[in-house]
Motif scaffolding. Structure first.
Motif, mmCIF file in Angstrom:
data_model
loop_
_atom_site.group_PDB
_atom_site.id
_atom_site.type_symbol
_atom_site.label_atom_id
_atom_site.label_comp_id
_atom_site.label_asym_id
_atom_site.label_seq_id
_atom_site.Cartn_x
_atom_site.Cartn_y
_atom_site.Cartn_z
ATOM 1 N N ASP A 114 0.829 -1.125 0.603
ATOM 2 C CA ASP A 114 0.387 0.066 0.136
ATOM 3 C C ASP A 114 0.635 1.172 0.251
ATOM 4 O OD1 ASP A 114 0.460 -0.693 2.554
ATOM 5 O OD2 ASP A 114 -0.754 0.308 3.735
ATOM 6 N N LYS A 115 2.202 0.869 -0.298
ATOM 7 C CA LYS A 115 2.929 1.936 -0.160
ATOM 8 C C LYS A 115 3.973 2.342 -1.395
ATOM 9 C CE LYS A 115 2.371 3.474 3.673
ATOM 10 N NZ LYS A 115 1.397 5.064 5.490
ATOM 11 N N LEU A 116 3.200 1.239 -2.350
ATOM 12 C CA LEU A 116 4.166 1.527 -3.478
ATOM 13 C C LEU A 116 3.972 2.509 -4.279
ATOM 14 C CD1 LEU A 116 6.224 -0.357 -5.456
ATOM 15 C CD2 LEU A 116 4.588 -1.357 -6.425
ATOM 16 N N ARG A 117 4.655 3.337 -4.853
ATOM 17 C CA ARG A 117 4.566 4.818 -4.979
ATOM 18 C C ARG A 117 4.883 4.820 -6.694
ATOM 19 N NH1 ARG A 117 1.234 4.964 -2.318
ATOM 20 N NH2 ARG A 117 1.611 6.216 -0.475
ATOM 21 N N PRO A 118 4.603 4.828 -7.928
ATOM 22 C CA PRO A 118 4.754 4.948 -9.352
ATOM 23 C C PRO A 118 6.779 5.134 -9.688
ATOM 24 C CG PRO A 118 2.793 6.735 -9.421
ATOM 25 C CD PRO A 118 2.978 6.849 -7.826
ATOM 26 N N GLU A 119 6.884 6.240 -9.115
ATOM 27 C CA GLU A 119 8.509 6.899 -9.164
ATOM 28 C C GLU A 119 9.163 5.658 -8.349
ATOM 29 O OE1 GLU A 119 6.835 8.781 -5.109
ATOM 30 O OE2 GLU A 119 5.715 8.615 -7.448
ATOM 31 N N HIS A 120 8.874 4.583 -7.463
ATOM 32 C CA HIS A 120 9.287 4.078 -7.512
ATOM 33 C C HIS A 120 9.590 2.435 -8.538
ATOM 34 C CE1 HIS A 120 8.100 4.133 -2.799
ATOM 35 N NE2 HIS A 120 8.601 5.055 -3.267
ATOM 36 N N LEU A 121 8.352 1.918 -9.090
ATOM 37 C CA LEU A 121 7.835 1.732 -10.169
ATOM 38 C C LEU A 121 9.746 1.995 -11.463
ATOM 39 C CD1 LEU A 121 4.635 -0.158 -10.915
ATOM 40 C CD2 LEU A 121 6.623 -0.482 -9.602
ATOM 41 N N GLU A 122 9.106 3.316 -11.740
ATOM 42 C CA GLU A 122 10.051 3.977 -12.847
ATOM 43 C C GLU A 122 11.355 3.991 -12.981
ATOM 44 O OE1 GLU A 122 6.866 7.528 -13.875
ATOM 45 O OE2 GLU A 122 7.952 7.831 -12.291
ATOM 46 N N ARG A 123 11.907 3.529 -11.223
ATOM 47 C CA ARG A 123 13.215 4.104 -11.213
ATOM 48 C C ARG A 123 13.569 2.283 -11.549
ATOM 49 N NH1 ARG A 123 12.410 7.728 -6.927
ATOM 50 N NH2 ARG A 123 12.160 6.627 -6.155
ATOM 51 N N MET A 124 12.921 1.990 -11.362
ATOM 52 C CA MET A 124 13.473 -0.525 -10.904
ATOM 53 C C MET A 124 13.421 -0.475 -12.064
ATOM 54 S SD MET A 124 10.885 -3.481 -9.973
ATOM 55 C CE MET A 124 10.348 -3.283 -10.964
ATOM 56 N N TYR A 125 11.845 0.434 -13.398
ATOM 57 C CA TYR A 125 12.611 -0.178 -15.048
ATOM 58 C C TYR A 125 13.876 0.690 -15.418
ATOM 59 C CZ TYR A 125 7.791 -0.604 -14.151
ATOM 60 O OH TYR A 125 6.659 -2.153 -14.135
ATOM 61 N N ARG A 126 14.493 2.323 -14.875
ATOM 62 C CA ARG A 126 15.722 2.564 -15.070
ATOM 63 C C ARG A 126 17.112 1.851 -15.293
ATOM 64 N NH1 ARG A 126 16.479 5.394 -19.117
ATOM 65 N NH2 ARG A 126 17.637 3.658 -19.547
ATOM 66 N N ALA A 127 17.204 1.014 -13.901
ATOM 67 C CA ALA A 127 17.992 -0.029 -13.103
ATOM 68 C C ALA A 127 17.633 -1.097 -13.958
ATOM 69 C CB ALA A 127 17.382 0.346 -11.764
ATOM 70 N N LEU A 128 16.718 -1.336 -14.727
ATOM 71 C CA LEU A 128 16.584 -2.563 -15.448
ATOM 72 C C LEU A 128 17.200 -2.207 -16.815
ATOM 73 C CD1 LEU A 128 13.441 -4.421 -14.180
ATOM 74 C CD2 LEU A 128 15.832 -4.945 -14.364
ATOM 75 N N LEU A 129 17.270 -0.990 -17.298
ATOM 76 C CA LEU A 129 17.624 -0.881 -18.687
ATOM 77 C C LEU A 129 18.860 -0.155 -18.631
ATOM 78 C CD1 LEU A 129 14.949 2.014 -19.999
ATOM 79 C CD2 LEU A 129 15.162 -0.534 -20.299
ATOM 80 N N ASP A 130 19.215 0.462 -17.431
ATOM 81 C CA ASP A 130 20.915 0.562 -17.476
ATOM 82 C C ASP A 130 21.073 -0.631 -17.073
ATOM 83 O OD1 ASP A 130 20.238 2.865 -17.580
ATOM 84 O OD2 ASP A 130 20.301 3.754 -15.740
ATOM 85 N N ALA A 131 20.916 -1.805 -16.803
ATOM 86 C CA ALA A 131 21.773 -3.464 -16.831
ATOM 87 C C ALA A 131 21.955 -3.813 -17.467
ATOM 88 C CB ALA A 131 20.975 -3.760 -15.144
ATOM 89 N N GLY A 132 21.558 -3.003 -18.706
ATOM 90 C CA GLY A 132 21.154 -3.625 -20.122
ATOM 91 C C GLY A 132 20.137 -4.710 -20.607
ATOM 92 N N ARG A 133 19.271 -4.775 -19.943
ATOM 93 C CA ARG A 133 18.186 -5.821 -20.008
ATOM 94 C C ARG A 133 17.036 -4.669 -21.332
ATOM 95 N NH1 ARG A 133 17.999 -10.322 -18.426
ATOM 96 N NH2 ARG A 133 17.687 -10.647 -15.948
ATOM 97 N N ALA A 134 16.586 -5.792 -22.196
ATOM 98 C CA ALA A 134 15.862 -4.982 -23.416
ATOM 99 C C ALA A 134 14.443 -4.462 -22.768
ATOM 100 C CB ALA A 134 15.718 -6.350 -24.185
ATOM 101 N N PRO A 135 14.280 -3.650 -23.612
ATOM 102 C CA PRO A 135 13.100 -3.366 -22.936
ATOM 103 C C PRO A 135 11.701 -3.607 -23.201
ATOM 104 C CG PRO A 135 14.181 -1.414 -24.447
ATOM 105 C CD PRO A 135 15.260 -2.600 -24.732
#
Length: 469
Positions: A114-135
């Motif tokens: 219940d404390k999850l926020r959109p910015e938490h997901l956006e940061r996770m997606y950005r980290a995955l892309l920076d780590a070389g994960r495909a879109p």
């Protein structure tokens, strides 16, 4: 003495701790006791806002259930174990677990649901892309998490699915690269020198998926009616522990430290050294003495449409009969070593072909045929759909042959050819300008006089202009 407040009416007061407190009656809990929610704030306007928000959720029926909410990690485990496992196919469930363990839990697992926020997901997606994960990988992670949060929202564990407020990365659709007619013939010519020739005839010539081809059994081949019935497919599933303590079962295989840079233990691994185990690792099920539900197994295709019968081209029938006779000879030669699985395409001992070995053979045949590297899907289903289109077969018929549920999916499998486009435009030009008409006259430069105008009319107009002047 102040009068008692009516039922369901909220109360606001200033506590001895200097905070404003608000209490809202939401209804009753499962055990029948009153469900009273508490909010607090430093100022009276702020506590009134929080109380009004809670009352709005109560009146609209969107209030989250009472009790402390689980973390994302705990909810994903509950969702995959008790909810998704009842609906998903085994391979899909394995993929959900893999992305949950490797991406979702390390990224946002410790947040309360219940404390999850959109910015938490956006940061996770950005980290995955920076780590070389495909879109495309990040989009799959987003869909898995969004589905889990949707179920939590339905059960009123949360007031809103925050994944719907986040846009995942854009994905460029992988362009199909099917064989041309010449390449398909060269590929099958190279395959004709191998015992698995008929397997590639079915894969390339009929557009069967790899699992459907390797899982095809003689009981579902009707040679008289010339029909294939792809009721089963062959898949490799992940082993699961059959013991009661998975962590203790794999104790001797746990590795909690990363491999050194010059590691020789995993030198032959195509994907490099495996990641270290987590403190609560329950993997290594392949070494469990009571392992279950893994290895090469026959499973049902994903959709009912995939099980529709497919006509066998009549010219394939003699090849299939010869292949069956050769398989009978192998069965006789193997004697007691033969394992009967009734598969159409088998190893010398009767077991189904290994999908990994089948994939490696496809790559070898590409090199032998002089064809550039491409995906197995390009050389089978995409090739079959494209060549059928080149032969003049309409889209609805191709859709039935490939057993797609939507014609838009079929269009993605069929790739246009440049020579067909040129031929189509040539025919379009001949329709408008037949060759017998000769070349079109070149336009004359400069102004021209209207042919219907007579000299007398021109002179009369000239005289009128002079009189006006």
């Amino acid at each position: 003495m102040s009068p008692r407040k009516p039922n369901m009416e909220s109360s606001i007061y200033l506590g001895a701790d200097g905070w404003f407190h608000g209490r809202v009656t939401m209804g009753v809990k499962n055990d029948g006791s009153p469900d009273r929610r508490h909010r607090r704030a430093k100022t009276e306007p702020e506590i009134k806002r929080k109380v009004r928000e809670l009352e709005r959720q109560r009146d609209q029926g969107n209030a989250p259930a009472a009790g402390r909410k689980p973390t994302i990690a705990k909810w994903m485990e509950t969702y995959l174990t008790d909810i998704a496992s009842l609906k998903l196919k085994p391979r899909s469930l394995d993929d959900y677990w893999s992305k949950t363990r490797n991406d979702i839990i390390p990224g946002v697992g410790q947040h309360r649901i219940d404390k999850l926020r959109p910015e938490h997901l956006e940061r996770m997606y950005r980290a995955l892309l920076d780590a070389g994960r495909a879109p495309s990988h990040v989009v799959k992670v987003h869909r898995i998490l969004s589905r889990a949060l949707k179920i939590a929202h339905r059960r009123r564990m949360i007031s809103e699915n925050v994944a719907t407020l986040v846009d995942p990365p854009s994905v460029d659709e992988t362009e199909a690269n099917p064989f041309t007619k010449e390449e398909a013939k060269a590929f099958l010519e190279a395959a004709s020198k191998r015992p698995t020739f008929m397997r590639w005839i079915v894969g390339v010539g009929m557009g069967f998926r790899q699992g459907e081809t390797l899982g095809l059994r003689w009981a579902y081949v009707d040679l008289e009616a010339e029909l294939f019935h792809p009721k089963w497919q062959l898949q490799r599933l992940t082993w699961r522990h059959g013991c009661t303590d998975p962590r203790a079962c794999g104790k001797r295989l746990h590795r909690f430290e990363p491999c050194p840079p010059d590691c020789t233990t995993h030198k032959g691994y195509k994907r490099g050294c495996p990641k270290p185990c987590t403190k609560t690792c329950s993997k290594h099920a392949s070494a469990c003495p009571e392992r279950k539900e893994g290895g090469l197994v026959f499973t049902r295709p994903k959709t009912k449409k995939s099980q529709n019968a497919v006509p066998i081209p009549p010219v394939f029938i003699p090849f299939l009969l010869d292949h069956k006779a050769q398989q009978d000879e192998m069965r006789t030669a193997a004697e007691e070593l033969w394992e009967e699985h009734d598969v159409v395409f088998s190893r010398p001992d009767g077991r189904p072909l290994d999908p990994r070995a089948d994939y490696e053979e496809f790559k070898e045949l590409l090199k032998e045929a002089g064809i550039d590297d491409r995906r197995l899907y390009d050389g089978s289903r995409h090739t079959a759909g494209t060549i059928l289109n080149e032969l003049g077969v309409d889209m609805p018929t191709i859709m039935e042959i490939l057993r797609h549920t939507q014609i838009s999916q079929t269009r993605r499998y069929v790739k246009g050819r440049s020579h067909l486009s040129k031929d189509a435009m040539r025919r379009m030009g001949e329709f408008f300008v037949p060759p017998s008409a000769g070349p079109m006259p070149a336009p004359d430069s400069g102004p021209t006089k209207t042919r219907t105008e007579t000299p007398d009319t021109s002179a009369a107009r000239f005289r009128r202009r002079r009189r006006i002047r």
